[in-house]
Design a protein around this motif. Structure first.
Motif, PDB file in Angstrom:
ATOM      1  N   THR A   1      46.275  37.473  39.971  1.00  0.00           N
ATOM      2  CA  THR A   1      45.674  38.745  40.399  1.00  0.00           C
ATOM      3  C   THR A   1      45.779  39.792  39.290  1.00  0.00           C
ATOM      4  OG1 THR A   1      47.712  39.359  41.566  1.00  0.00           O
ATOM      5  CG2 THR A   1      45.979  38.353  42.876  1.00  0.00           C
ATOM      6  N   GLN A   2      46.901  39.827  38.587  1.00  0.00           N
ATOM      7  CA  GLN A   2      47.038  40.777  37.472  1.00  0.00           C
ATOM      8  C   GLN A   2      46.031  40.474  36.375  1.00  0.00           C
ATOM      9  OE1 GLN A   2      51.133  40.659  36.242  1.00  0.00           O
ATOM     10  NE2 GLN A   2      51.822  41.969  37.928  1.00  0.00           N
ATOM     11  N   PHE A   3      45.880  39.199  36.041  1.00  0.00           N
ATOM     12  CA  PHE A   3      44.929  38.792  35.009  1.00  0.00           C
ATOM     13  C   PHE A   3      43.514  39.238  35.375  1.00  0.00           C
ATOM     14  CE2 PHE A   3      41.719  35.843  33.496  1.00  0.00           C
ATOM     15  CZ  PHE A   3      41.970  35.800  32.133  1.00  0.00           C
ATOM     16  N   CYS A   4      43.120  38.996  36.612  1.00  0.00           N
ATOM     17  CA  CYS A   4      41.761  39.340  37.058  1.00  0.00           C
ATOM     18  C   CYS A   4      41.540  40.854  37.039  1.00  0.00           C
ATOM     19  CB  CYS A   4      41.507  38.795  38.459  1.00  0.00           C
ATOM     20  SG  CYS A   4      41.440  36.989  38.512  1.00  0.00           S
TER      21      CYS A   4
ATOM     22  N   GLY B   1      37.298  35.647  46.457  1.00  0.00           N
ATOM     23  CA  GLY B   1      37.730  34.746  45.398  1.00  0.00           C
ATOM     24  C   GLY B   1      38.908  33.891  45.828  1.00  0.00           C
ATOM     25  N   PHE B   2      38.787  32.592  45.593  1.00  0.00           N
ATOM     26  CA  PHE B   2      39.837  31.647  45.945  1.00  0.00           C
ATOM     27  C   PHE B   2      40.273  30.881  44.697  1.00  0.00           C
ATOM     28  CE2 PHE B   2      37.769  32.534  49.906  1.00  0.00           C
ATOM     29  CZ  PHE B   2      38.790  32.520  50.838  1.00  0.00           C
ATOM     30  N   PRO B   3      41.395  31.287  44.091  1.00  0.00           N
ATOM     31  CA  PRO B   3      41.889  30.584  42.901  1.00  0.00           C
ATOM     32  C   PRO B   3      42.164  29.111  43.213  1.00  0.00           C
ATOM     33  CG  PRO B   3      43.054  32.652  43.211  1.00  0.00           C
ATOM     34  CD  PRO B   3      42.232  32.419  44.451  1.00  0.00           C
ATOM     35  N   CYS B   4      41.784  28.270  42.265  1.00  0.00           N
ATOM     36  CA  CYS B   4      41.940  26.826  42.426  1.00  0.00           C
ATOM     37  C   CYS B   4      42.414  26.235  41.107  1.00  0.00           C
ATOM     38  CB  CYS B   4      40.600  26.221  42.834  1.00  0.00           C
ATOM     39  SG  CYS B   4      40.643  24.432  43.000  1.00  0.00           S
TER      40      CYS B   4
ATOM     41  N   ALA C   1      39.025  30.395  38.632  1.00  0.00           N
ATOM     42  CA  ALA C   1      40.106  29.962  37.743  1.00  0.00           C
ATOM     43  C   ALA C   1      40.218  30.968  36.612  1.00  0.00           C
ATOM     44  CB  ALA C   1      39.843  28.571  37.195  1.00  0.00           C
ATOM     45  N   SER C   2      41.427  31.269  36.210  1.00  0.00           N
ATOM     46  CA  SER C   2      41.677  32.309  35.216  1.00  0.00           C
ATOM     47  C   SER C   2      41.599  31.832  33.770  1.00  0.00           C
ATOM     48  CB  SER C   2      43.065  32.923  35.454  1.00  0.00           C
ATOM     49  OG  SER C   2      43.125  33.496  36.730  1.00  0.00           O
TER      50      SER C   2
ATOM     51  N   VAL D   1      38.702  43.305  38.470  1.00  0.00           N
ATOM     52  CA  VAL D   1      38.392  42.752  39.785  1.00  0.00           C
ATOM     53  C   VAL D   1      39.018  43.596  40.894  1.00  0.00           C
ATOM     54  CG1 VAL D   1      38.803  40.767  41.314  1.00  0.00           C
ATOM     55  CG2 VAL D   1      38.019  40.402  38.969  1.00  0.00           C
ATOM     56  N   THR D   2      38.157  44.056  41.810  1.00  0.00           N
ATOM     57  CA  THR D   2      38.628  44.793  42.982  1.00  0.00           C
ATOM     58  C   THR D   2      38.237  44.086  44.283  1.00  0.00           C
ATOM     59  OG1 THR D   2      36.645  46.178  43.026  1.00  0.00           O
ATOM     60  CG2 THR D   2      38.549  47.043  41.806  1.00  0.00           C
TER      61      THR D   2
END
Length: 158
Positions: A79-82, A61-64, A33-34, A88-89
Motif C-alpha cells: 500500500t505504501q508503494f502504491c 485493487g487486489f494484490p497478487c 502487483a507492485s 493510489v487512493t
C-alpha cells in the motif's frame, strides 16, 4: 445467480468487507502487483478513478503474488508503494490468489462469468473486470490493456 455484491473480501487489515457496499457503483476489479512490468498501469487506473469516482466508479485493487512473486510479502509495503509511487487512493485489499485451489471466491466468480481467450484462468497481473451497477460482470480485459482503453466502456455504464 450470484453477483459481485454477494462476496466478502479481505481488507489490508485482515477485516472482511462486503462488496454489497458497492451496490449502485460501476466497478473495475484488478489483480495487481507492485514489481511487474505492468505496474505503471497504476497511474492510468488512478487517473480513471480521479476522473469518474464522483460519477460512481470504484476501482478495487487486489494484490497478487502468483506470477513470478512480483508483490511485496508485507501488505503495508504494497500500500505504501502504491501511494508513494503512483498516488493510489482507490481501495486496495488484502493479498490473494486468483488461480488454483486457494483462489479467492470473488476471482473464481469473475473468471466463471468472463472467461479468457483460451481458458478461464488469469494469465498475469493487471487482468481487469468491468462490473455494472447491479454487480454483473460485463467485460474482461487482458493484462496488457491500458486502463485508458477501457474508458469508453466505463462511461457507457456510468
Amino acid at each position: 445467480m450470484s453477483t459481485v455484491h454477494d462476496f466478502q473480501v479481505k481488507m489490508t487489515n485482515g477485516n472482511e468487507k462486503s462488496l454489497d457496499e458497492y451496490k449502485g457503483k460501476v466497478l473495475l476489479i484488478v489483480n495487481t502487483a507492485s514489481k511487474c512490468g505492468l505496474t505503471p498501469q497504476f497511474e492510468g487506473l488512478q487517473s480513471l478513478y480521479d476522473k469518474y469516482k464522483d460519477q460512481g466508479l470504484e476501482i478495487l485493487g487486489f494484490p497478487c503474488d502468483q506470477f513470478n512473486n512480483q508483490e511485496f510479502d508485507n501488505i503495508e509495503e504494497t500500500t505504501q508503494f502504491c501511494q508513494l509511487n503512483y498516488g493510489v487512493t482507490f481501495p486496495m485489499f488484502g493479498k490473494i490468489d486468483v488461480n488454483g485451489a486457494n483462489a479467492d471466491p470473488l476471482f473464481s466468480h469473475l473468471k466463471e462469468q468472463k472467461k479468457g481467450v483460451l481458458s478461464k484462468n488469469i494469465k498475469w497481473n493487471f487482468t481487469k473486470f468491468l462490473v455494472d451497477r447491479n454487480g454483473q460482470v460485463i467485460e474482461r480485459y487482458a493484462p496488457t490493456t491500458e486502463p485508458g482503453k477501457i474508458e469508453d466502456d466505463i462511461t457507457k455504464l456510468l
